[in-house]
Design a protein around this motif. Sequence first.
Motif, mmCIF file in Angstrom:
data_model
loop_
_atom_site.group_PDB
_atom_site.id
_atom_site.type_symbol
_atom_site.label_atom_id
_atom_site.label_comp_id
_atom_site.label_asym_id
_atom_site.label_seq_id
_atom_site.Cartn_x
_atom_site.Cartn_y
_atom_site.Cartn_z
ATOM 1 N N LYS A 23 -8.994 -21.377 49.324
ATOM 2 C CA LYS A 23 -9.734 -20.170 49.699
ATOM 3 C C LYS A 23 -8.851 -19.127 50.379
ATOM 4 N N SER A 24 -8.096 -19.512 51.389
ATOM 5 C CA SER A 24 -7.176 -18.582 52.045
ATOM 6 C C SER A 24 -6.141 -19.383 52.818
ATOM 7 N N GLY A 25 -4.937 -18.806 52.964
ATOM 8 C CA GLY A 25 -3.842 -19.509 53.610
ATOM 9 C C GLY A 25 -3.541 -18.955 54.985
ATOM 10 N N ILE A 26 -2.470 -18.158 55.105
ATOM 11 C CA ILE A 26 -2.116 -17.538 56.386
ATOM 12 C C ILE A 26 -3.069 -16.371 56.598
ATOM 13 N N ASN A 27 -3.971 -16.512 57.545
ATOM 14 C CA ASN A 27 -5.018 -15.530 57.805
ATOM 15 C C ASN A 27 -4.696 -14.832 59.124
ATOM 16 N N SER A 28 -4.001 -13.707 59.023
ATOM 17 C CA SER A 28 -3.595 -12.940 60.202
ATOM 18 C C SER A 28 -4.678 -11.920 60.511
ATOM 19 N N ARG A 29 -5.339 -12.069 61.658
ATOM 20 C CA ARG A 29 -6.478 -11.203 61.971
ATOM 21 C C ARG A 29 -6.554 -10.935 63.473
ATOM 22 N N ALA A 30 -7.442 -10.039 63.850
ATOM 23 C CA ALA A 30 -7.685 -9.741 65.269
ATOM 24 C C ALA A 30 -6.395 -9.327 65.982
ATOM 25 N N GLY A 31 -5.587 -8.505 65.303
ATOM 26 C CA GLY A 31 -4.372 -7.998 65.927
ATOM 27 C C GLY A 31 -3.184 -8.913 65.878
ATOM 28 N N ALA A 32 -3.274 -10.030 65.173
ATOM 29 C CA ALA A 32 -2.148 -10.962 65.083
ATOM 30 C C ALA A 32 -1.002 -10.352 64.288
ATOM 31 N N ARG A 33 0.205 -10.865 64.529
ATOM 32 C CA ARG A 33 1.403 -10.435 63.819
ATOM 33 C C ARG A 33 2.110 -11.681 63.305
ATOM 34 N N ALA A 34 2.304 -11.757 62.000
ATOM 35 C CA ALA A 34 2.905 -12.935 61.378
ATOM 36 C C ALA A 34 4.199 -12.561 60.674
ATOM 37 N N LYS A 35 5.255 -13.323 60.945
ATOM 38 C CA LYS A 35 6.509 -13.179 60.210
ATOM 39 C C LYS A 35 6.560 -14.311 59.199
ATOM 40 N N VAL A 36 6.564 -13.967 57.904
ATOM 41 C CA VAL A 36 6.382 -14.936 56.820
ATOM 42 C C VAL A 36 7.591 -14.834 55.896
ATOM 43 N N GLU A 37 8.482 -15.824 55.945
ATOM 44 C CA GLU A 37 9.728 -15.690 55.190
ATOM 45 C C GLU A 37 10.173 -17.014 54.562
ATOM 46 N N ASN A 38 10.678 -16.876 53.335
ATOM 47 C CA ASN A 38 11.272 -17.984 52.581
ATOM 48 C C ASN A 38 10.334 -19.187 52.462
ATOM 49 N N ASN A 39 9.053 -18.916 52.234
ATOM 50 C CA ASN A 39 8.080 -19.961 51.943
ATOM 51 C C ASN A 39 7.868 -20.056 50.433
ATOM 52 N N TYR A 40 7.386 -21.209 49.980
ATOM 53 C CA TYR A 40 7.050 -21.400 48.563
ATOM 54 C C TYR A 40 5.544 -21.598 48.467
ATOM 55 N N PHE A 41 4.849 -20.613 47.881
ATOM 56 C CA PHE A 41 3.408 -20.662 47.699
ATOM 57 C C PHE A 41 3.123 -21.030 46.252
ATOM 58 N N GLN A 42 2.323 -22.074 46.036
ATOM 59 C CA GLN A 42 2.166 -22.617 44.689
ATOM 60 C C GLN A 42 0.709 -22.997 44.417
ATOM 61 N N ASP A 43 0.222 -22.627 43.221
ATOM 62 C CA ASP A 43 -1.095 -23.064 42.748
ATOM 63 C C ASP A 43 -2.167 -22.855 43.809
ATOM 64 N N SER A 44 -2.249 -21.659 44.344
ATOM 65 C CA SER A 44 -3.119 -21.379 45.479
ATOM 66 C C SER A 44 -3.775 -20.012 45.343
ATOM 67 N N LYS A 45 -4.685 -19.714 46.271
ATOM 68 C CA LYS A 45 -5.413 -18.458 46.267
ATOM 69 C C LYS A 45 -5.277 -17.777 47.631
ATOM 70 N N ASP A 46 -5.084 -16.453 47.619
ATOM 71 C CA ASP A 46 -5.111 -15.625 48.839
ATOM 72 C C ASP A 46 -4.305 -16.262 49.968
ATOM 73 N N VAL A 47 -3.021 -16.480 49.711
ATOM 74 C CA VAL A 47 -2.199 -17.227 50.658
ATOM 75 C C VAL A 47 -1.797 -16.420 51.890
ATOM 76 N N LEU A 48 -2.009 -15.091 51.870
ATOM 77 C CA LEU A 48 -1.652 -14.261 53.014
ATOM 78 C C LEU A 48 -2.565 -13.043 53.047
ATOM 79 N N GLY A 49 -3.006 -12.684 54.246
ATOM 80 C CA GLY A 49 -3.827 -11.493 54.399
ATOM 81 C C GLY A 49 -4.733 -11.610 55.597
ATOM 82 N N THR A 50 -5.739 -10.739 55.653
ATOM 83 C CA THR A 50 -6.824 -10.828 56.627
ATOM 84 C C THR A 50 -8.098 -11.148 55.863
ATOM 85 N N PHE A 51 -8.785 -12.206 56.283
ATOM 86 C CA PHE A 51 -9.945 -12.674 55.537
ATOM 87 C C PHE A 51 -11.127 -12.948 56.465
ATOM 88 N N TYR A 52 -12.321 -12.669 55.978
ATOM 89 C CA TYR A 52 -13.597 -12.972 56.622
ATOM 90 C C TYR A 52 -13.831 -12.166 57.895
#
Length: 525
Positions: free
Chosen positions: A266-295
Amino acid sequence: MRRSITRRLVSTLAVAAAAATVTAGLTLPMSTASAQTGEATGYATQNGGTTGGAGGQTVRATTGTEIHQALCNRASTSTPVIIEVEGTIDHGNTSKVSGDSCDTADDVIELKRISNVTIVGTGGGAVFDQLGIHIRESSNIVIQNVTVRNVKKSGSPTSNGGDAIGMESGVRNVWVDHVTLEASGGESEGYDGLFDMKNNTQYVTLSHSILRNSGRGGLVGSSESDRSNGYVTYHHNQFENLDSRAPLLRGGVGHMYNNHYAGIEKSGINSRAGARAKVENNYFQDSKDVLGTFYTDERGTWEVGGNIFDNVTWSSEDEENYPAGPDPRSTTSVSIPYSYELDDAGCVPGVLDQIAGAGKGNRVSDGNCEAEEPTDPEPTDPDPTDPDPTDPDPTDPDPTDPPDGTNLSLGAGADGSGKASGTSYGNVVDGDMGTYWSPDGSTGRVSVKWDSNATVSAINIREAAGAEGNIGSWRVVDHDTGAVLATGSGAGAITFDPTTLRKIDFVITGSNGTPRVAEFETYAP
């Protein structure tokens, strides 16, 4: 319809790229059988650092009560202690112990109002079975080389609010390393988060670990107003077969690097409510909505770089969902105060397959793994020994033909991640093409399960009349272990190596319309 049937546990591209460099990129500690090994990394190195019970007495424990006794027998609440754990810790052997240097409770491992403690698995391994680890108002804690599984918040037995590892109320400097945290379902089955932080928890690192088979990976902040948490590092972890929260980050700063995300539904890294995420050199595979603000409409931000998105699907933006893809771009800049080395994202699945989780000898990557692009033959000059590329693989079965043998699904049980109104999980195992299951959205999971082990080497997904072609991309998962048995697209027959299990998942990760699975047939070798 063209169907792709692929057997793999990790990305074949990543394995090929990492094969020549993984061995050289691993570091093996001098001791792998006992004691804490290595040093803290990430944000756990800040605010004075995290050393756990280093320099203190070493105590052996084979029960939860003995863990509590080791805490309570210290001279003070801050006297360093290393607790080496072996065996299974469960409700039957975990009782409250009283003392001036501890505050414990029945049916949960309590690290409450204490500091300078290491809990480390040793010998034949340490498994916390249906029993959570609770850290509250404590600091300088190390947890290493243990498995925590099937902790429930509802049903029986319950422990730690359903969290495998939970931290809350003024917690500082925690390093969790080489652990395996796993559940056997989502909230409807009684489980909650695998790795949760709330109410002013800061300077935490989760490294070289596996989080799998749960509806919720973990959160940082219990609500949109709980923004006192943060400074959390997640690196060299496997997030497998999770619905969401990998993690859910409310406020604060999170650093995610060199992780492998597979089967995020459904969702992976869910950065919300003013959060700050540094997302580097990850491998995202066979997934949905792995990064963003959700719900939520209270958005967070992210800085991205060096990531690989392999068969990742993205939903459309609306008033409460702001996916970073399909072309993720940075929306902030995050300064990291500690030093670290980055493996190439293409190496990550292969490296983590060797080092992540409990029982892997506490091996770590040295950050020097460089992925190499595979060398393809000249497309205009195919190898004369190869079959005609326009023809299907002659060794593959015809996906339109059902497998031979008895359908093991008849009489079995079924469940899933959600169902549309008027549909039922049981419809996929009733032998009736006139009934079906649909997910409660465009993607979802349906599973077949047995009371005892079954060996399966093929499945047949049959779509209901009028819905042919609606199933897009999918993966087949051994629910017991989280291993991906096959990936591809379209309904039909799917084969893979014979696998003994008690529950098998068919996870729809993309669709061309509303999926309607009439039958989920399973077959023995």
